[in-house]
Design a protein around this motif. Structure first.
Motif, mmCIF file in Angstrom:
data_model
loop_
_atom_site.group_PDB
_atom_site.id
_atom_site.type_symbol
_atom_site.label_atom_id
_atom_site.label_comp_id
_atom_site.label_asym_id
_atom_site.label_seq_id
_atom_site.Cartn_x
_atom_site.Cartn_y
_atom_site.Cartn_z
ATOM 1 N N ALA A 81 0.843 -1.205 0.000
ATOM 2 C CA ALA A 81 0.000 0.000 0.000
ATOM 3 C C ALA A 81 0.877 1.255 0.000
ATOM 4 O O ALA A 81 0.545 2.242 -0.665
ATOM 5 C CB ALA A 81 -0.927 -0.015 1.207
ATOM 6 N N ILE A 82 1.991 1.218 0.738
ATOM 7 C CA ILE A 82 2.892 2.378 0.744
ATOM 8 C C ILE A 82 3.427 2.616 -0.672
ATOM 9 O O ILE A 82 3.440 3.749 -1.159
ATOM 10 C CB ILE A 82 4.047 2.176 1.750
ATOM 11 C CG1 ILE A 82 3.476 2.188 3.176
ATOM 12 C CG2 ILE A 82 5.103 3.273 1.582
ATOM 13 C CD1 ILE A 82 4.484 2.097 4.275
ATOM 14 N N ALA A 83 3.824 1.539 -1.333
ATOM 15 C CA ALA A 83 4.348 1.679 -2.700
ATOM 16 C C ALA A 83 3.280 2.258 -3.630
ATOM 17 O O ALA A 83 3.586 3.090 -4.496
ATOM 18 C CB ALA A 83 4.850 0.329 -3.212
ATOM 19 N N LEU A 94 5.929 -1.315 -9.918
ATOM 20 C CA LEU A 94 4.654 -0.675 -10.273
ATOM 21 C C LEU A 94 4.861 0.413 -11.328
ATOM 22 O O LEU A 94 4.002 0.644 -12.182
ATOM 23 C CB LEU A 94 3.986 -0.065 -9.030
ATOM 24 C CG LEU A 94 3.543 -1.051 -7.933
ATOM 25 C CD1 LEU A 94 2.918 -0.297 -6.761
ATOM 26 C CD2 LEU A 94 2.570 -2.097 -8.475
ATOM 27 N N GLN A 95 6.021 1.075 -11.269
ATOM 28 C CA GLN A 95 6.313 2.119 -12.251
ATOM 29 C C GLN A 95 6.846 1.537 -13.563
ATOM 30 O O GLN A 95 6.947 2.256 -14.558
ATOM 31 C CB GLN A 95 7.383 3.081 -11.704
ATOM 32 C CG GLN A 95 6.949 3.895 -10.496
ATOM 33 C CD GLN A 95 5.992 5.010 -10.870
ATOM 34 O OE1 GLN A 95 5.100 4.834 -11.682
ATOM 35 N NE2 GLN A 95 6.188 6.177 -10.285
ATOM 36 N N GLY A 96 7.278 0.275 -13.523
ATOM 37 C CA GLY A 96 7.944 -0.294 -14.699
ATOM 38 C C GLY A 96 9.343 0.269 -14.880
ATOM 39 O O GLY A 96 9.855 0.361 -15.998
ATOM 40 N N TRP A 97 9.982 0.651 -13.760
ATOM 41 C CA TRP A 97 11.326 1.222 -13.806
ATOM 42 C C TRP A 97 12.374 0.196 -13.372
ATOM 43 O O TRP A 97 12.071 -0.781 -12.703
ATOM 44 C CB TRP A 97 11.440 2.405 -12.829
ATOM 45 C CG TRP A 97 10.579 3.590 -13.160
ATOM 46 C CD1 TRP A 97 9.754 3.752 -14.246
ATOM 47 C CD2 TRP A 97 10.441 4.775 -12.362
ATOM 48 N NE1 TRP A 97 9.135 4.974 -14.167
ATOM 49 C CE2 TRP A 97 9.531 5.620 -13.030
ATOM 50 C CE3 TRP A 97 11.008 5.202 -11.156
ATOM 51 C CZ2 TRP A 97 9.177 6.873 -12.518
ATOM 52 C CZ3 TRP A 97 10.655 6.447 -10.651
ATOM 53 C CH2 TRP A 97 9.750 7.277 -11.339
ATOM 54 N N ALA A 134 14.440 5.986 -12.497
ATOM 55 C CA ALA A 134 14.821 4.734 -11.864
ATOM 56 C C ALA A 134 14.747 4.862 -10.345
ATOM 57 O O ALA A 134 14.547 5.954 -9.817
ATOM 58 C CB ALA A 134 16.237 4.355 -12.287
ATOM 59 N N VAL A 135 14.922 3.711 -9.708
ATOM 60 C CA VAL A 135 14.887 3.633 -8.243
ATOM 61 C C VAL A 135 16.247 3.183 -7.716
ATOM 62 O O VAL A 135 16.860 2.271 -8.271
ATOM 63 C CB VAL A 135 13.798 2.621 -7.788
ATOM 64 C CG1 VAL A 135 13.978 2.261 -6.314
ATOM 65 C CG2 VAL A 135 12.408 3.190 -8.026
#
Lengths: 252, 309
Positions: free
Chosen positions: A97-99, A135-138, A175-176
């Motif tokens: 949920a945080i993500a 979730l971002q596809g990064w 990116a992360v």
């Protein structure tokens, strides 16, 4: 380039946490709370990117109760520009949920880089940065110990800790990165900066306003004491130690 | 009910933690499949097929799994997930890196670092650096778990599963591996060693760590570990770190030398069978959990210990 840094308010790392007697959770009354240590590394890295002229703005975001504002201010005091509180009140918000909440914030803020701490020292889940990246596809570089961000070519080069050594990844932005302790040495806030930090822009939103369902997927049935170790034995000298290891414990 | 275990391997051999993860999977009941995704990884798949309790091995062999990137592994596992009730990986750097991506893409809340399986949906995991154990029940349709390897006895050999070739998933192209620097070591692997010799700030320097602890580890055929304080002080590389943010170990014998016993360190070693502490300050918390505490100057005690072994 905008850098987003999600931070968490957690029980201070020097507090020895104990389960409550009724096993419904851990004892959190009157316990010292601080910014999660790895998130300090993440904030520091973002601020350094700004000091080098690579980042133009550092935005910190926290999901938590109203008191998480203190945590956000501590990040503003060491150089972040702006803060966002996703006020979740007293609700338990699990990493998925945080993500999702952070994704909703990122969709609005459009950062090129999001730097997380590698794990929060309360639930030790080691998940949020990786879930967010997915979730971002990064791309992601988790457990980073060395980073070099090159905006002109739209790449970040990141050294990350792996078993037996180090691996270097090249990521296309956005990116992360998730920060390990060795990424940098976080600075301390000076008192005047703390005063100034309170005047920096802060906004508040809520899970409902972001349209995210934060209902926990995991139900905590109980929180108990780990089995106690019977320690405290002493030996007088090395000879007694070797004898005990050989004859009593039989481990050598 | 079928469980998918994601194997950790180096293409030629399985990593030991795959066996522990398989052991956890076997406790769930139902069939267990093992996924070996790699590049020229038939040998690792063959090894997986011989493990006790494996019903089938899925081999996915493609160049874009050579580097084991989280992005490509997650995309593959998600494409296979519909057939499974549980997806398990070790709570090692490998599993921690990619499995949360799988959970996120499946809209599942992963359960991290599972140390006990109570039922198909209820698991025990440490929180707050192991100072509390949470029993959690998952309401997700697919359960995604990382498993703490030291909490499960490794599965043995004795299986004869079929190896099925499965088509590769997409190459996401999101990251590129530039290089890897892996320190070569003849010593046992820290996470799996029977004896661990570990040093802390009390050693005073990296040179002293080397001078005192390496010969001791040689004598005992032990792995070398360290506290985070020793890593932060630059005595040894980070992958020596034992603790909440390093490796979790549970050897037969753990020898803590010049380690004070911070909460974060104890989280990584307190399940060791026998703990020895050598420290000159008898008030250090490490002595509270040590079976055999020796209050002594480590610069004298360690050479004596080496001589006595």
């Amino acid at each position: 380039m905008k850098v987003l840094v999600p931070i968490k308010r957690v029980v201070d790392k020097d507090v020895k946490v104990r389960p409550k007697a009724d096993e419904t959770g851990v004892e959190l009354a009157n316990v010292k709370m601080s910014i999660n240590p790895f998130d300090e590394n993440a904030v520091e890295e973002a601020v350094r990117l700004k000091e080098k002229g690579i980042a133009t703005e550092v935005v910190v975001v926290s999901v938590g109760p109203d008191k998480a504002r203190d945590t956000l201010v501590s990040a503003l005091a060491v150089g972040a520009d702006r803060a966002i509180l996703v006020d979740s009140g007293d609700a338990e918000v699990q990493p998925l949920a945080i993500a999702k909440l952070l994704k909703a914030v990122a969709d609005k803020e459009q950062p090129q880089l999001v730097i997380f701490g590698r794990q929060a020292i309360d639930d030790d889940a080691v998940q949020t940065g990786q879930i967010f990246a997915a979730l971002q596809g990064w791309g992601q570089a988790a457990f980073a110990s060395i980073s070099k961000v090159d905006v002109a070519s739209g790449k970040a080069t990141v050294g990350r800790e792996i078993d037996g050594g180090l691996e270097t990844l090249e990521l296309s932005l956005p990116a992360v990165i998730t920060a390990d302790l060795r990424l940098n040495e976080p600075r301390y806030a000076k008192l005047p900066d703390v005063m100034k930090a309170k005047k920096k822009p802060q906004e508040t939103t809520t899970p409902a306003a972001l349209g995210i369902d934060i209902t926990p997927r995991l139900k905590t049935l109980k929180v108990s004491e780990p089995p106690k170790r019977k320690g405290g034995g002493k030996v007088a000298d090395v000879a007694e130690l070797v004898s005990k290891l050989k004859n009593e414990a039989k481990v050598i | 009910m079928t469980t998918l275990v994601i194997a950790e391997h180096d293409h030629a051999r399985l990593k030991g933690v795959t066996r522990n993860t398989l052991a956890a999977a076997s406790k769930l009941g139902g069939d267990v499949h093992v996924l070996v995704a790699g590049s020229n990884a038939a040998a690792a798949a063959g090894e997986a097929a011989k493990l006790a309790g494996v019903a089938k091995v899925l081999l996915v062999d493609a160049p874009h799994y050579a580097d084991q990137t989280a992005e490509n592994l997650a995309a593959l596992v998600v494409s296979l997930a519909a057939a499974y009730s549980h997806i398990l990986a070790p709570a090692s750097v490998f599993g921690k890196n990619f499995l949360p991506r799988v959970a996120g893409l499946l809209d599942v809340q992963q359960v991290s670092d599972v140390i006990a399986i109570n039922s198909a949906d209820t698991f025990v995991r440490p929180i707050y650096a192991g100072n509390a154990l949470a029993t959690v029940q998952s309401s997700d349709a697919i359960k995604v778990l990382t498993v703490r390897p030291t909490a499960f006895e490794p599965a043995g050999d004795g299986g004869a599963a079929a190896v099925e070739n499965v088509a590769a998933g997409p190459d996401t192209g999101l990251v590129k591996l530039i290089g890897r620097e892996i320190a070569k070591s003849e010593r046992p692997e820290l996470g799996a060693a029977k004896i661990v010799v570990s040093g802390g700030r009390g050693l005073g320097s990296g040179d002293n760590y080397k001078k005192l602890l390496e010969p001791l580890a040689d004598k005992l055929n032990a792995a070398l570990g360290a506290s985070r304080a020793a890593v932060d002080a630059g005595y040894v590389p980070n992958d020596y770190q034992v603790g909440q943010t390093g490796k979790i170990v549970a050897p037969q014998l753990y020898i803590a030398i010049g380690i004070s016993g911070a909460i974060q360190h104890l989280a990584g070693m307190k399940d060791s069978k026998v703990i020895v502490a050598i420290n000159k300050n008898e008030d250090e918390p490490i002595f509270q959990i040590a079976d055999y505490g020796l209050v002594a100057d480590l610069n004298e005690a360690v050479p004596q210990l080496i001589a006595a072994l």
